[in-house]
Design an enzyme around this catalytic site. Structure first.
Site, short mmCIF file in Angstrom:
data_model
loop_
_atom_site.label_atom_id
_atom_site.label_comp_id
_atom_site.label_asym_id
_atom_site.label_seq_id
_atom_site.Cartn_x
_atom_site.Cartn_y
_atom_site.Cartn_z
N PHE A 102 -10.14 27.71 -6.45
CA PHE A 102 -10.60 27.30 -4.87
C PHE A 102 -9.43 26.04 -4.32
CE2 PHE A 102 -11.07 31.88 -2.76
CZ PHE A 102 -11.61 32.37 -4.36
N CYS A 129 -12.60 40.39 4.58
CA CYS A 129 -14.27 39.44 4.38
C CYS A 129 -14.24 37.95 4.92
CB CYS A 129 -14.60 38.92 2.90
SG CYS A 129 -14.88 40.32 1.56
N GLN A 185 -6.04 25.50 -3.64
CA GLN A 185 -4.35 26.44 -4.26
C GLN A 185 -4.94 25.91 -2.58
OE1 GLN A 185 -5.38 29.66 -7.04
NE2 GLN A 185 -3.00 29.53 -7.01
N SER A 186 -3.91 25.08 -2.07
CA SER A 186 -3.67 25.00 -0.40
C SER A 186 -1.82 25.53 -0.40
CB SER A 186 -3.29 23.42 -0.32
OG SER A 186 -1.94 22.69 -0.95
N ARG A 217 -14.19 40.17 -5.59
CA ARG A 217 -13.58 39.88 -5.35
C ARG A 217 -12.47 41.06 -5.32
NH1 ARG A 217 -11.76 35.39 -8.39
NH2 ARG A 217 -13.14 36.08 -10.10
N GLU A 218 -11.01 41.23 -3.75
CA GLU A 218 -10.00 41.96 -4.33
C GLU A 218 -8.74 42.05 -5.26
OE1 GLU A 218 -8.86 44.08 -0.60
OE2 GLU A 218 -10.83 43.44 0.41
N LYS A 241 -3.49 38.62 -0.76
CA LYS A 241 -4.02 37.95 -1.66
C LYS A 241 -3.02 39.09 -2.63
CE LYS A 241 -7.24 37.91 -3.98
NZ LYS A 241 -8.46 38.29 -5.28
N THR A 293 -22.02 43.18 3.79
CA THR A 293 -22.68 41.95 4.47
C THR A 293 -23.26 41.95 5.53
OG1 THR A 293 -20.35 40.97 2.99
CG2 THR A 293 -21.76 39.73 4.52
N LYS A 309 -24.82 35.30 1.32
CA LYS A 309 -23.07 36.07 0.94
C LYS A 309 -23.02 35.34 2.16
CE LYS A 309 -20.04 38.91 0.13
NZ LYS A 309 -19.52 38.63 -0.30
N1 NAD Z 1 -13.95 44.43 0.80
C1 NAD Z 1 -14.61 43.64 -0.36
O1 NAD Z 1 -14.13 42.80 -1.30
C2 NAD Z 1 -15.89 43.31 0.04
C3 NAD Z 1 -16.32 42.24 -1.00
C4 NAD Z 1 -17.77 42.08 -0.84
C5 NAD Z 1 -18.33 42.18 0.38
N2 NAD Z 1 -17.51 43.28 1.17
C6 NAD Z 1 -18.51 43.54 2.06
O2 NAD Z 1 -18.83 45.28 2.28
C7 NAD Z 1 -18.78 46.38 2.99
C8 NAD Z 1 -18.12 47.50 3.02
O3 NAD Z 1 -16.64 46.69 2.86
P1 NAD Z 1 -15.32 47.19 1.87
O4 NAD Z 1 -14.66 46.29 2.31
O5 NAD Z 1 -16.03 48.35 0.58
O6 NAD Z 1 -15.16 48.78 3.10
P2 NAD Z 1 -14.15 50.05 3.39
O7 NAD Z 1 -13.51 49.66 5.16
O8 NAD Z 1 -12.51 49.39 1.85
O9 NAD Z 1 -14.61 51.03 3.09
C9 NAD Z 1 -15.82 51.63 4.06
C10 NAD Z 1 -15.70 53.12 3.54
O10 NAD Z 1 -16.90 53.52 4.60
C11 NAD Z 1 -16.62 54.73 4.87
N3 NAD Z 1 -17.67 54.80 6.19
C12 NAD Z 1 -17.69 54.67 7.52
N4 NAD Z 1 -18.53 55.54 8.04
C13 NAD Z 1 -18.89 56.05 7.04
C14 NAD Z 1 -20.32 56.91 7.31
N5 NAD Z 1 -20.98 56.95 8.88
N6 NAD Z 1 -20.97 57.56 6.27
C15 NAD Z 1 -19.98 57.29 4.91
N7 NAD Z 1 -18.67 56.22 4.71
C16 NAD Z 1 -18.69 56.27 6.16
C17 NAD Z 1 -14.84 54.40 5.05
O11 NAD Z 1 -14.71 56.36 5.13
C18 NAD Z 1 -14.65 53.85 4.12
O12 NAD Z 1 -14.33 55.22 2.83
C19 NAD Z 1 -18.13 45.10 4.15
O13 NAD Z 1 -20.21 44.96 4.65
C20 NAD Z 1 -17.89 44.46 3.47
O14 NAD Z 1 -18.09 42.81 4.22
C21 NAD Z 1 -16.88 43.64 0.97
O1 UPG Z 2 -7.41 28.26 -3.66
C1 UPG Z 2 -7.51 29.48 -2.88
C2 UPG Z 2 -8.15 30.77 -3.35
C3 UPG Z 2 -7.71 31.19 -2.21
N1 UPG Z 2 -7.21 31.44 -1.24
C4 UPG Z 2 -6.86 32.63 -0.58
O2 UPG Z 2 -8.17 33.04 -0.07
C5 UPG Z 2 -8.46 34.43 0.46
C6 UPG Z 2 -9.61 35.18 -0.02
O3 UPG Z 2 -9.20 34.96 -1.84
P1 UPG Z 2 -10.57 35.67 -2.30
O4 UPG Z 2 -11.43 35.40 -2.24
O5 UPG Z 2 -9.74 35.35 -3.76
O6 UPG Z 2 -10.61 37.34 -2.30
P2 UPG Z 2 -11.45 38.07 -1.26
O7 UPG Z 2 -11.25 39.51 -2.21
O8 UPG Z 2 -10.85 37.80 0.36
O9 UPG Z 2 -12.52 37.84 -1.70
C7 UPG Z 2 -13.54 36.63 -1.36
O10 UPG Z 2 -14.39 37.86 -0.09
C8 UPG Z 2 -15.19 38.79 -1.11
C9 UPG Z 2 -15.84 39.83 0.19
O11 UPG Z 2 -16.78 38.93 1.16
C10 UPG Z 2 -15.70 38.03 -1.53
O12 UPG Z 2 -16.99 39.03 -2.60
C11 UPG Z 2 -15.59 37.60 -2.77
O13 UPG Z 2 -17.04 36.80 -3.80
C12 UPG Z 2 -15.12 36.20 -2.03
O14 UPG Z 2 -14.19 35.14 -3.28
C13 UPG Z 2 -6.81 34.52 -0.09
O15 UPG Z 2 -6.14 34.76 1.03
C14 UPG Z 2 -6.45 33.65 -1.12
O16 UPG Z 2 -5.37 33.86 -0.64
C15 UPG Z 2 -6.27 30.17 -0.78
O17 UPG Z 2 -5.87 30.55 0.28
N2 UPG Z 2 -6.86 29.76 -1.86
#
Ligand code: NAD
Ligand code: UPG
Length: 440
Positions: free
Chosen positions: A261, A272, A263-264, A162-163, A337, A126, A216
């Site tokens: 989304f 993120c 849920q308060s 989402r995680e 979460k 992102t 995004k």
């Molecule tokens: N976590 C999510 O749910 C989610 C969802 C959508 C988008 N994103 C976006 O995706 C991106 C990655 O997020 P994430 O949660 O997977 O990150 P993360 O911190 O879980 O993982 C990042 C990885 O990159 C590695 N790394 C760091 N520097 C490096 C380098 N120079 N070369 C190779 N590897 C290296 C780290 O060791 C780590 O394993 C961010 O921009 C985040 O905002 C995250």
């Molecule tokens: O009704 C709701 C829904 C979610 N949450 C909270 O919101 C946060 C984020 O939840 P969720 O969005 O399910 O998890 P993430 O894994 O952070 O995913 C968000 O962030 C990601 C990283 O950018 C995106 O890829 C996803 O689309 C986006 O949902 C958590 O603390 C939840 O407890 C609430 O309080 N009320």
């Protein structure tokens, strides 16, 4: 196709394992040797439902061999497309910190200097609008000595998983956004996603990299603001003696609002929403616009943990000499979460710190995040079950809506004073406990 995925965290590992499952040959590149070893042993480096099975199926000793991991960027040379899945944290002022992306782009560019044929680089992290074209592309050009659009392609493909449900979300996207500034990169991205798009029947949005980057942020900002709005409404409901969940169920029936989304409670955390909302606010301000709605979304979110603690303090004041000071408080849930061990920006952190500042002793329980928690909070005792956390506690707060908390019942009888303040509407109101919900 042959794919390389740089960064093997929540996104990179999930994307790599899913692409391998869809038939691509995939290599994960990460600087963390333990992550690389774990994947090559056929195990998942993070807790995500279904991920360990996919990695075992493709990287394990009995696997298809379509997935492997390495610390060596040269692995890129045997691939057609590289996805950058590196972290994009925030600076102290909230703006995006692109330093890890810059370091990764630098290493990738130096490697691409030795690539004889065309290669496409796709930014999946992102990043604020303009980052791909104005920051990452020039680094790749400088380090490789090549020209974007002529020798290699550039794409931007935001990720919406989402995680906790990462594998499911990646394989069943609501949409696939393909941003590219040249036709060949777009064609490569179409090829990579062909199987996924066909299997999921997902709508595809094709656009330029700058718009893909903004989609995004708009997505995350909208969802975060939606939760803050229902929290604002929830706080109004609480003040006026109305159950916010009954109200949310009703308004969610309006298609224009939607049931998800709503849920308060104690608010949004995670890796993120907090950083992305602040990053886009910061980017907007730098461009001369101060976004009032998003500022308010952050403000409402920042207030919810303090409201939860204040509610608990009122009950403890009424039931116990000294109130919170000296009380043993059970904190149920630590992850931001359910379904994950991730504690980044979990609401548990401000709740625990506030309680400790008021003199409470914390005993916490989370089914998977306890090992990770000492990286975020100090002086917490970890119980190995909710029952053990509640045993002898003067009060309990619920911060994460793990399903197993809904089944708690006689466990509350073992509390010194059965006060339960619920930030997630997971405990049922019952006889024998003093129960209060944050917005109901
Ligand atoms: N976590 C999510 O749910 C989610 C969802 C959508 C988008 N994103 C976006 O995706 C991106 C990655 O997020 P994430 O949660 O997977 O990150 P993360 O911190 O879980 O993982 C990042 C990885 O990159 C590695 N790394 C760091 N520097 C490096 C380098 N120079 N070369 C190779 N590897 C290296 C780290 O060791 C780590 O394993 C961010 O921009 C985040 O905002 C995250
Ligand atoms: O009704 C709701 C829904 C979610 N949450 C909270 O919101 C946060 C984020 O939840 P969720 O969005 O399910 O998890 P993430 O894994 O952070 O995913 C968000 O962030 C990601 C990283 O950018 C995106 O890829 C996803 O689309 C986006 O949902 C958590 O603390 C939840 O407890 C609430 O309080 N009320």
């Amino acid at each position: 196709m042959n794919l390389s995925i740089v960064g093997s965290g929540y996104v990179g590992t999930t994307v790599a394992a899913c692409f391998a499952d869809l038939g691509h040959d995939v290599v994960n590149i990460d600087i963390d040797e333990s992550v690389v070893e774990t994947i090559n042993a056929g195990d998942a480096p993070i807790h995500e439902e279904g991920l360990a099975e996919l990695i075992a199926a493709h990287a394990g000793p009995e696997g298809t061999g379509r997935l492997r991991a390495t610390t060596d960027y040269d692995a890129v040379l045997d691939t057609d497309v590289t996805f950058l899945c590196l972290p994009t944290p925030q600076n102290d002022d909230g703006s995006i910190d692109l330093s890890v992306m810059e370091a990764g782009a630098s290493q990738l560019g130096a490697t691409l200097a030795n690539k004889l044929d065309w290669h496409t680089v796709v930014v999946k992290s992102t990043v604020v609008p303009g980052s791909t074209a104005d920051t990452i592309t020039p680094i790749l050009e400088r380090e490789s000595g090549k020209t974007a659009g002529e020798d290699f392609g550039i794409g931007m493909n935001p990720e919406f998983l989402r995680e906790g449900t990462a594998v499911h979300d990646f394989l069943n996207p609501d949409k696939v956004v393909l941003g590219a500034d040249d036709d060949r990169a777009l064609a490569d991205m179409r090829d990579v996603f062909e199987a996924l798009i066909a299997a999921a029947a997902a709508p595809v949005v094709e656009t330029d990299t700058r718009t893909a980057e903004m989609i995004k942020y708009a997505n995350n900002a909208f969802l975060a603001a939606k939760i803050s709005l229902i929290n604002d409404i929830g706080n109004i409901c609480k003040a006026l003696g109305v159950d916010a969940y009954e109200v949310a169920d009703a308004i969610g029936l309006d298609d224009r609002i939607g049931a998800q989304f709503l849920q308060s409670g104690v608010g949004w955390g995670g890796s993120c929403f907090p950083k992305d909302v602040r990053a886009i606010i910061s980017a907007a301000q730098a461009a001369g616009y101060d976004p009032a709605m998003l500022n308010a979304a952050v403000e409402v979110n920042d207030r919810q943990p303090a409201r939860l603690v204040a509610m608990l303090a009122d009950h403890l004041d009424a039931h116990r000499d000294g109130g919170v000071d000296g009380a043993i408080v059970a904190v149920l849930g630590l992850a931001f979460k359910p379904g994950t061990d991730d504690m980044r920006n979990s609401r548990a952190i401000p709740v625990i710190k506030d309680l400790q500042a008021r003199g409470a002793t914390i005993i916490a329980y989370d089914p998977v995040a306890a090992d990770n928690a000492p990286n975020y909070v100090d002086d917490v005792t970890y119980a190995d079950s909710a029952a053990a956390a509640l045993d002898g506690a003067d009060a309990a707060v619920v911060v994460t809506d793990w399903d197993e908390f809904a089944a708690l019942d006689e466990e509350f009888d073992a509390m010194a004073t059965p006060i339960v303040v619920d930030g997630r509407r997971i405990i049922e109101r019952r006889d024998g406990i003093t129960y209060e919900g944050l917005t109901w």
